[in-house]
Design an enzyme around this catalytic site. Structure first.
Site, PDB file in Angstrom:
ATOM      1  N   GLY A 290      -4.337   4.707  40.512  1.00  0.00           N
ATOM      2  CA  GLY A 290      -4.398   5.346  39.294  1.00  0.00           C
ATOM      3  C   GLY A 290      -3.532   4.241  38.207  1.00  0.00           C
ATOM      4  O   GLY A 290      -2.921   4.982  37.575  1.00  0.00           O
ATOM      5  N   ALA A 291      -3.321   3.264  38.570  1.00  0.00           N
ATOM      6  CA  ALA A 291      -2.430   2.443  38.159  1.00  0.00           C
ATOM      7  C   ALA A 291      -2.754   1.588  36.701  1.00  0.00           C
ATOM      8  O   ALA A 291      -1.853   0.828  36.051  1.00  0.00           O
ATOM      9  CB  ALA A 291      -1.902   1.470  39.055  1.00  0.00           C
ATOM     10  N   ASN A 292      -3.875   2.002  36.062  1.00  0.00           N
ATOM     11  CA  ASN A 292      -4.264   1.216  35.142  1.00  0.00           C
ATOM     12  C   ASN A 292      -4.011   1.890  33.598  1.00  0.00           C
ATOM     13  O   ASN A 292      -4.359   1.057  32.504  1.00  0.00           O
ATOM     14  CB  ASN A 292      -5.972   0.852  35.209  1.00  0.00           C
ATOM     15  CG  ASN A 292      -6.680   2.202  35.152  1.00  0.00           C
ATOM     16  OD1 ASN A 292      -6.851   2.614  36.098  1.00  0.00           O
ATOM     17  ND2 ASN A 292      -6.942   2.482  33.731  1.00  0.00           N
ATOM     18  N   SER A 293      -3.441   2.820  33.715  1.00  0.00           N
ATOM     19  CA  SER A 293      -3.048   3.513  32.487  1.00  0.00           C
ATOM     20  C   SER A 293      -2.062   4.682  32.595  1.00  0.00           C
ATOM     21  O   SER A 293      -1.885   5.225  33.806  1.00  0.00           O
ATOM     22  CB  SER A 293      -4.361   4.093  31.708  1.00  0.00           C
ATOM     23  OG  SER A 293      -4.960   5.312  32.461  1.00  0.00           O
TER      24      SER A 293
ATOM     25  N   GLY B  93       0.810   6.139  35.628  1.00  0.00           N
ATOM     26  CA  GLY B  93       0.589   4.881  36.883  1.00  0.00           C
ATOM     27  C   GLY B  93       0.868   3.634  36.265  1.00  0.00           C
ATOM     28  O   GLY B  93       1.724   2.725  36.813  1.00  0.00           O
TER      29      GLY B  93
ATOM     30  N   TYR C  59      -7.317  22.544  38.626  1.00  0.00           N
ATOM     31  CA  TYR C  59      -6.242  21.535  38.498  1.00  0.00           C
ATOM     32  C   TYR C  59      -5.076  22.177  38.860  1.00  0.00           C
ATOM     33  O   TYR C  59      -4.358  21.371  39.833  1.00  0.00           O
ATOM     34  CB  TYR C  59      -6.266  21.099  36.985  1.00  0.00           C
ATOM     35  CG  TYR C  59      -5.261  19.989  37.010  1.00  0.00           C
ATOM     36  CD1 TYR C  59      -5.627  18.750  37.054  1.00  0.00           C
ATOM     37  CD2 TYR C  59      -3.977  20.089  36.273  1.00  0.00           C
ATOM     38  CE1 TYR C  59      -4.450  17.792  36.936  1.00  0.00           C
ATOM     39  CE2 TYR C  59      -2.956  19.330  36.275  1.00  0.00           C
ATOM     40  CZ  TYR C  59      -3.486  17.975  36.627  1.00  0.00           C
ATOM     41  OH  TYR C  59      -2.373  17.107  36.739  1.00  0.00           O
TER      42      TYR C  59
END
Length: 301
Positions: free
Chosen positions: A23-26, A29, A174
């Site tokens: 989950g590194a794109n935003s 992360g 969650y």
């Protein structure tokens, strides 16, 4: 003290170390990746959306142009995608694995590719499946695994069994998914030999997890939620420091890291005692049974 000063004070050179961030794109992360690039790490950005990952990669390179970054597709809501990801990294020594990917309050009735409720299936079962299939590799590589939980894990009811996720509302799902993740951390950290584990929660911060195109929230609620969060909680750049400390800290006795501020909502990272409710001896057994049960149902259908 600001984020830059904290990084300088806690600086560890990660040259020749390869770190995977899911989950590194935003959000947290992406900020974690910026910090790791500052520490000279090589990065594997494990993301579902490859175009967004490429945009994020270019942002990192614009600030740290010498960083070695590879993008590998990774969808935590799909067991097939997880196995494909593992196959692609099998010959790469993984020094660190930061498990940041997750979803919050998806649209009603959304399920994973394998038929589980999307929140629980992505946030917990996907992580369990990844770690279960990477155990041998992580032991061989001496991997440091950082599992990102949530403040909601501590607030979730502790007497539920794994199978009770089917009866929960999207909001409660969650917190429960993060409680199960925290319990999995305790189980894995106590049984591993060479791989080491850290559990972190970043407090509360303003990220795109509330975006209306990704959740069941209406657009007005998402905008209002973001405005509130930006005013009253810390930014993703500070929140992500918990993951960084989880990766680089060498204290073998304190393995749980959270913000130091009131109620652990915000602040710089602090090592803390693992909450008692995170100790649950049957978490792996119940999870394994749940996945086997679902596979048997799929075969029979």
């Amino acid at each position: 003290m600001n984020v830059e000063k904290w990084l300088k004070r806690n600086y560890i050179d990660l040259s020749n170390k390869t770190i995977v961030v899911t989950g590194a794109n935003s959000g947290i992360g992406l900020e974690t990746c910026f910090h790791l690039a500052y520490l000279n790490a090589s990065l594997i950005m494990a993301c579902r959306n490859e175009q967004k990952a490429l945009d994020a990669k270019n942002k990192i390179l614009s600030k740290y142009p010498s960083t070695n970054i590879e993008i590998i597709k990774y969808d935590q809501s799909s067991f097939a995608s997880i196995l494909s990801f593992i196959e692609k990294i099998k010959d790469i020594k993984i020094d660190g694995l930061i498990l940041n990917a997750g979803v919050y309050f998806p649209k009603a009735d959304y399920k994973t590719e394998d038929g589980y409720e999307l929140t629980f299936g992505t946030n917990y079962l996907g992580v369990y499946y990844l770690l279960n299939h990477m155990k041998e590799k992580m032991e061989k590589d001496d991997t440091r695994v950082v599992m990102v939980t949530s403040l909601t894990a501590y607030l979730s009811a502790s007497k539920r069994k794994i199978t009770s996720y089917k009866k929960l509302s999207r909001n409660k799902a969650y917190g429960f998914s993060k409680l199960c993740l925290s319990r999995l951390f305790v189980a894995l950290s106590s049984s591993s030999v060479n791989a080491t584990y850290r559990l972190v929660h970043p407090g509360i911060t303003a990220t795109n997890i509330l975006n209306s195109d990704k959740t069941g929230f209406p657009s007005w609620f998402s905008k209002l939620g973001h405005s509130f969060l930006y005013l009253f909680v810390h930014k993703p750049s500070k929140a992500s420091l918990c993951s960084v400390l989880g990766l680089i800290d060498q204290d073998e006795y304190k393995k749980y890291i959270a913000p130091r501020g009131p109620f652990a909502i915000s602040g710089f990272p602090k090592k803390k005692r693992i909450p008692k409710k995170y100790f649950y001896k049957d978490v792996e057994k119940e999870t394994s049974s749940l996945i086997k049960e679902r596979k048997n149902e799929s075969v029979s259908n």
